[in-house]
Design a protein around this motif. Structure first.
Motif, PDB file in Angstrom:
ATOM      1  N   SER A   1       8.465  62.725  53.557  1.00 17.52           N
ATOM      2  CA  SER A   1       9.258  62.015  54.567  1.00 17.52           C
ATOM      3  C   SER A   1       8.466  60.845  55.146  1.00 17.52           C
ATOM      4  O   SER A   1       8.986  59.738  55.332  1.00 17.52           O
ATOM      5  CB  SER A   1       9.662  62.973  55.689  1.00 17.52           C
TER       6      SER A   1
ATOM      7  N   LEU B   1       9.125  56.688  55.214  1.00 14.49           N
ATOM      8  CA  LEU B   1       9.129  55.870  56.428  1.00 14.49           C
ATOM      9  C   LEU B   1       8.099  54.751  56.333  1.00 14.49           C
ATOM     10  O   LEU B   1       8.363  53.607  56.729  1.00 14.49           O
ATOM     11  CB  LEU B   1       8.836  56.755  57.646  1.00 14.49           C
TER      12      LEU B   1
ATOM     13  N   VAL C   1       8.104  51.572  58.914  1.00 11.69           N
ATOM     14  CA  VAL C   1       8.154  52.263  60.209  1.00 11.69           C
ATOM     15  C   VAL C   1       6.734  52.644  60.620  1.00 11.69           C
ATOM     16  O   VAL C   1       6.007  53.268  59.856  1.00 11.69           O
ATOM     17  CB  VAL C   1       9.030  53.526  60.138  1.00 11.69           C
TER      18      VAL C   1
ATOM     19  N   VAL D   1       7.652  56.147  65.603  1.00  9.57           N
ATOM     20  CA  VAL D   1       8.071  57.548  65.471  1.00  9.57           C
ATOM     21  C   VAL D   1       7.728  58.322  66.738  1.00  9.57           C
ATOM     22  O   VAL D   1       8.532  59.118  67.243  1.00  9.57           O
ATOM     23  CB  VAL D   1       7.395  58.197  64.244  1.00  9.57           C
TER      24      VAL D   1
ATOM     25  N   VAL E   1       2.766  59.785  59.070  1.00  9.85           N
ATOM     26  CA  VAL E   1       2.941  58.361  58.759  1.00  9.85           C
ATOM     27  C   VAL E   1       1.621  57.613  58.940  1.00  9.85           C
ATOM     28  O   VAL E   1       1.263  56.739  58.144  1.00  9.85           O
ATOM     29  CB  VAL E   1       4.047  57.740  59.646  1.00  9.85           C
TER      30      VAL E   1
END
Length: 229
Positions: A44, A48, A53, A58, A100
């Protein structure tokens, strides 16, 4: 301190970097459900990161979800079920922001501190939601203080050299997310019957959080004495 740019697309490389950044905790060596969660989070986060992102985005979205929790829970009736869903979503986002950062090689010391502070604000918002649902204020305040003390002890111990493995306890943030999400959902289901039942359900949930917090604090304090004493 920022790792180099670019997106890390290899699972093994991601797990290795995670291990180095989290006191030696290896996602690849975790129990199957935990390892599966890490793997899903990694994929995931990679998606992102590829669309640009940032970890901070987030984190902020997760905080916004948390800040809406008391407002939604205050509507009473079955609305706390929605508040519980927001808590669960915030928990997922909390896992994703760090992932991330690792995937996009954007890990910073500022981000580490920033994330921890916003986590504490988010948990305070959840407890305010329980208070609005009728949970006694003294119980909410005691639970909040213990959660803050738990994280303060961990932070000081980690700074003093406590390893990530030794610093885990029964009262980790994922447990607090689970208790809060399910607790608020139960408040909402009970609220469809009566406010008294809703307040009782919330009191049970916060009491469980407090009990787990006491056990977790004892575990963490024992680990500090064992590793640093």
């Amino acid at each position: 301190m920022v790792a180099g740019g670019g997106v890390q697309t290899d699972w093994v490389g991601y797990a290795t970097r995670w291990k180095a950044l989290h006191g030696g905790y290896d996602p690849q060596a975790a129990a199957f459900p935990v390892r599966g969660w890490f793997y899903l989070t990694y994929h995931s986060a990679r998606g992102l990161a590829r669309v640009g992102v940032s970890p901070a985005t987030v984190t902020v979205v997760g905080l916004v979800c948390c800040l809406f929790v008391p407002a939604v829970a205050a509507q009473h009736g079955r609305w706390p079920v929605v508040a519980g869903g927001l808590v669960a979503l915030a928990g997922v986002l909390d896992s994703l922001d760090g992932a991330v950062a690792v995937v996009a090689r954007r890990v910073t010391r500022f981000g580490y501190v920033y994330d921890a502070v916003l986590d504490r604000l988010g948990e305070t918002a959840w407890l305010v939601a329980f208070w609005l649902a009728g949970v006694p204020g003294w119980l909410v305040a005691l639970t909040a203080c213990l959660a803050l003390l738990h994280e303060y002890l961990r932070a000081r111990a980690t700074a003093a050299g406590l390893s990530g493995h030794a610093g885990t306890s029964l009262a980790e943030r994922p447990v607090r997310v689970l208790v809060s999400a399910l607790g608020l959902a139960l408040v909402g289901v009970s609220g469809g019957l009566s406010d008294t039942l809703a307040a009782g359900a919330g009191t049970v949930a916060v009491s469980i959080w407090l009990l787990l917090g006491v056990v977790g604090f004892i575990q963490l304090f024992a680990a500090v004495g064992r590793d640093l004493g």
